[in-house]
Design a protein around this motif. Structure first.
Motif, PDB file in Angstrom:
ATOM      1  N   ALA A   1       0.835  -1.206   0.000  1.00  0.00           N
ATOM      2  CA  ALA A   1       0.000   0.000   0.000  1.00  0.00           C
ATOM      3  C   ALA A   1       0.870   1.257   0.000  1.00  0.00           C
ATOM      4  CB  ALA A   1      -0.927  -0.006   1.202  1.00  0.00           C
ATOM      5  N   GLU A   2       1.965   1.230   0.755  1.00  0.00           N
ATOM      6  CA  GLU A   2       2.874   2.378   0.786  1.00  0.00           C
ATOM      7  C   GLU A   2       3.513   2.608  -0.589  1.00  0.00           C
ATOM      8  OE1 GLU A   2       6.903   3.910   3.106  1.00  0.00           O
ATOM      9  OE2 GLU A   2       5.942   2.043   3.704  1.00  0.00           O
ATOM     10  N   ALA A   3       3.914   1.522  -1.237  1.00  0.00           N
ATOM     11  CA  ALA A   3       4.508   1.650  -2.567  1.00  0.00           C
ATOM     12  C   ALA A   3       3.486   2.193  -3.564  1.00  0.00           C
ATOM     13  CB  ALA A   3       5.034   0.291  -3.034  1.00  0.00           C
ATOM     14  N   GLN A   4       2.222   1.748  -3.436  1.00  0.00           N
ATOM     15  CA  GLN A   4       1.179   2.255  -4.330  1.00  0.00           C
ATOM     16  C   GLN A   4       0.921   3.734  -4.096  1.00  0.00           C
ATOM     17  OE1 GLN A   4      -0.284   0.587  -6.835  1.00  0.00           O
ATOM     18  NE2 GLN A   4      -1.308   2.480  -7.399  1.00  0.00           N
ATOM     19  N   ALA A   5       0.944   4.157  -2.819  1.00  0.00           N
ATOM     20  CA  ALA A   5       0.732   5.571  -2.505  1.00  0.00           C
ATOM     21  C   ALA A   5       1.858   6.430  -3.089  1.00  0.00           C
ATOM     22  CB  ALA A   5       0.640   5.761  -1.001  1.00  0.00           C
TER      23      ALA A   5
ATOM     24  N   ALA B   1       3.637   5.697  -5.705  1.00  0.00           N
ATOM     25  CA  ALA B   1       3.452   5.727  -7.163  1.00  0.00           C
ATOM     26  C   ALA B   1       2.346   6.703  -7.544  1.00  0.00           C
ATOM     27  CB  ALA B   1       3.122   4.321  -7.680  1.00  0.00           C
ATOM     28  N   ASP B   2       1.250   6.729  -6.765  1.00  0.00           N
ATOM     29  CA  ASP B   2       0.162   7.669  -7.045  1.00  0.00           C
ATOM     30  C   ASP B   2       0.615   9.118  -6.866  1.00  0.00           C
ATOM     31  OD1 ASP B   2      -1.474   5.544  -7.588  1.00  0.00           O
ATOM     32  OD2 ASP B   2      -2.483   5.561  -5.631  1.00  0.00           O
ATOM     33  N   ALA B   3       1.420   9.377  -5.819  1.00  0.00           N
ATOM     34  CA  ALA B   3       1.923  10.734  -5.596  1.00  0.00           C
ATOM     35  C   ALA B   3       2.818  11.176  -6.756  1.00  0.00           C
ATOM     36  CB  ALA B   3       2.690  10.803  -4.279  1.00  0.00           C
ATOM     37  N   ALA B   4       3.652  10.254  -7.233  1.00  0.00           N
ATOM     38  CA  ALA B   4       4.512  10.590  -8.370  1.00  0.00           C
ATOM     39  C   ALA B   4       3.678  10.867  -9.619  1.00  0.00           C
ATOM     40  CB  ALA B   4       5.500   9.451  -8.638  1.00  0.00           C
ATOM     41  N   LEU B   5       2.600  10.117  -9.796  1.00  0.00           N
ATOM     42  CA  LEU B   5       1.721  10.337 -10.938  1.00  0.00           C
ATOM     43  C   LEU B   5       1.060  11.710 -10.862  1.00  0.00           C
ATOM     44  CD1 LEU B   5       0.280   9.176 -13.458  1.00  0.00           C
ATOM     45  CD2 LEU B   5      -1.498   8.375 -11.901  1.00  0.00           C
ATOM     46  N   VAL B   6       0.580  12.097  -9.674  1.00  0.00           N
ATOM     47  CA  VAL B   6      -0.061  13.407  -9.505  1.00  0.00           C
ATOM     48  C   VAL B   6       0.942  14.522  -9.742  1.00  0.00           C
ATOM     49  CG1 VAL B   6      -1.127  14.929  -7.791  1.00  0.00           C
ATOM     50  CG2 VAL B   6      -1.900  12.576  -8.004  1.00  0.00           C
TER      51      VAL B   6
END
Length: 165
Positions: free
Chosen positions: A89-93, A95-100
């Protein structure tokens, strides 16, 4: 023509008492020709094929045992599974922050490009206006009254037409 004894031929295999010997006789007849050949086939019994099969079977058995017993330790506990899910979940978060952040940077780049295009268009318009012919002044004999603005009831409000950052 020379006669020789086929039993003394050095190419002839030596027949042991345990060997199986087959004799094949071939008679070929053609137009006016008769040919007869006698061939002896010596078949020796050998068990090397069984040795190879046994060794391969043993290797397969060892490989199967290796696969079964080299699987690793005990199964994962619930705590380890929970920790792995938290890490995922931390890795996904991240990745999402980098996408934003990438999307924000892309939007900012689009705004900068639009501003640059607007500035270029304004400069082109000013250059076209400067290149245009000088204005023609028409003089009148009667003076034209200059209109005066009506008094405003409150302060003047100026709103920008371009977005402000």
């Amino acid at each position: 023509m020379t006669q020789y004894d086929p039993n003394l031929d050095p190419r002839r295999p030596v027949v042991d008492p345990g060997d199986h010997v087959e004799t094949v006789e071939t008679v070929v007849t053609g137009p006016g020709v008769v040919t007869e050949t006698v061939e002896r086939v010596v078949v020796r019994d050998s068990n090397s094929g069984w040795w190879i099969a046994g060794i391969l079977g043993g290797l397969v058995l060892i490989a199967v045992l290796w696969i079964l017993f080299a699987r690793g330790g005990a199964p994962q506990t619930d705590e380890e599974v929970l920790e792995a899910r938290l890490d995922a979940a931390e890795a996904q978060a991240q990745a999402d922050a980098a996408l934003v952040q990438g999307q924000v940077a892309g939007a900012q780049a689009s705004v900068d490009i639009a501003r640059a295009n607007a500035a270029a268009a304004a400069a082109e318009a000013r250059a076209a206006e400067a290149r245009s012919a000088p204005p023609v002044v028409i003089e009148r004999e009667v003076p034209v009254p200059v209109p005066t603005p009506a008094p405003a009831p409150g302060p003047a409000v100026v709103s920008p037409t371009a977005p402000q950052n």
